[in-house]
Design a protein around this motif. Structure first.
Motif, short mmCIF file in Angstrom:
data_model
loop_
_atom_site.label_atom_id
_atom_site.label_comp_id
_atom_site.label_asym_id
_atom_site.label_seq_id
_atom_site.Cartn_x
_atom_site.Cartn_y
_atom_site.Cartn_z
N ARG A 165 0.84 -1.21 0.00
CA ARG A 165 0.00 0.00 0.00
C ARG A 165 0.87 1.25 0.00
NH1 ARG A 165 -3.14 -1.29 4.02
NH2 ARG A 165 -1.96 -0.29 5.66
N TYR A 166 1.87 1.31 0.87
CA TYR A 166 2.69 2.51 0.95
C TYR A 166 3.74 2.59 -0.14
CZ TYR A 166 0.25 4.06 5.01
OH TYR A 166 -0.74 4.52 5.83
N ARG A 173 1.77 4.07 -2.95
CA ARG A 173 1.48 5.49 -2.71
C ARG A 173 2.73 6.35 -2.94
NH1 ARG A 173 -2.34 5.26 2.69
NH2 ARG A 173 -4.14 4.32 1.66
N LEU A 174 3.86 5.93 -2.42
CA LEU A 174 5.10 6.68 -2.63
C LEU A 174 5.48 6.71 -4.10
CD1 LEU A 174 7.24 5.55 0.42
CD2 LEU A 174 6.46 7.87 -0.07
N ALA A 225 3.46 6.45 -6.66
CA ALA A 225 2.51 7.31 -7.37
C ALA A 225 2.83 8.78 -7.13
CB ALA A 225 1.08 6.99 -6.92
N LEU A 226 3.14 9.14 -5.88
CA LEU A 226 3.48 10.54 -5.60
C LEU A 226 4.76 10.96 -6.31
CD1 LEU A 226 2.68 10.93 -1.80
CD2 LEU A 226 1.64 12.18 -3.68
N PHE A 267 3.87 13.39 3.29
CA PHE A 267 3.36 12.01 3.28
C PHE A 267 4.16 11.15 4.24
CE2 PHE A 267 3.19 7.71 1.51
CZ PHE A 267 1.82 7.50 1.54
N LEU A 281 2.80 9.03 7.41
CA LEU A 281 3.10 7.60 7.50
C LEU A 281 3.84 7.27 8.78
CD1 LEU A 281 3.41 4.71 6.44
CD2 LEU A 281 5.41 5.48 5.19
#
Length: 199
Positions: free
Chosen positions: A27-28, A31-32, A34-35, A89, A93
């Motif tokens: 998940r992270y 997200r990282l 994608a960012l 972010f 986190l």
């Protein structure tokens, strides 16, 4: 019995499994990625548009040079922006991970002081829920075992009190009574209010 004078060498352990908590890690990671990827893509698209605009206008070498400087500024500002977003972010986190670790370290300090903490649930968005649940279950089981041992000590003390006629026997019963009192205090006593300030 001989004592080995050679220091024991720690065996080299090769970790082959990197996704230990796949749900959390993937998940992270996504997200990282994608960012970071989205930020770089946005800067790249803007840079390409600036370059295309300069080429279409039939810019002179001076104008192309100015366009190149604009691209450098855009890349620098974009890098700072992506770094800022990733830092925010990362703060969110790490707070979701550090919060449960902080709470568990307070619980461990309470356990080290000989008391059992009153466990509270984690916040809704906290991570490490599985680990925290196993930790809470372990604390509850140890508390139950201590309470059962205190109960058994009470039975032993009651059975031995009429038989303790010598000073040594009474001293042994006194030791058992202090162990029972410590176990009762640990399992039944109030805990420190140190967890009130946990965010």
């Amino acid at each position: 019995m001989s004592v080995d004078s050679q220091p024991s060498a720690r065996p080299h352990v090769l970790r082959r499994k990197y996704l230990l908590d796949a749900g959390f890690q993937v998940r992270y990671i996504l997200r990282l990625a994608a960012l970071g990827g989205g930020g770089v893509l946005l800067v790249g698209v803007l840079a390409y548009r600036i370059h295309q605009a300069a080429v279409r206008s039939g810019a002179s070498p001076e104008a192309l040079s100015a366009s190149g400087q604009t691209l450098l500024w855009l890349a620098g500002v974009g890098a700072l922006g992506v770094a800022g977003v990733l830092a925010l972010f990362g703060l969110v986190l790490t707070h979701r991970v550090a919060g449960p670790i902080h709470v568990m370290s307070l619980y461990i300090a309470t356990l080290a002081a000989g008391r059992y903490p009153r466990m509270r649930p984690l916040r809704r968005k906290d991570e490490l829920r599985g680990f925290f649940d196993r930790f809470s279950e372990a604390v509850d089981r140890i508390r139950e075992r201590e309470a059962e041992e205190a109960r058994l000590l009470s039975e032993v003390i009651e059975a031995l009190e009429p038989l303790a006629t010598t000073q040594d026997a009474q001293a042994a019963l006194s030791i058992l009574s202090s162990i029972r009192a410590r176990k009762r205090q640990a399992t039944e006593g109030p805990t420190a209010g140190a967890l009130k300030s946990v965010a």
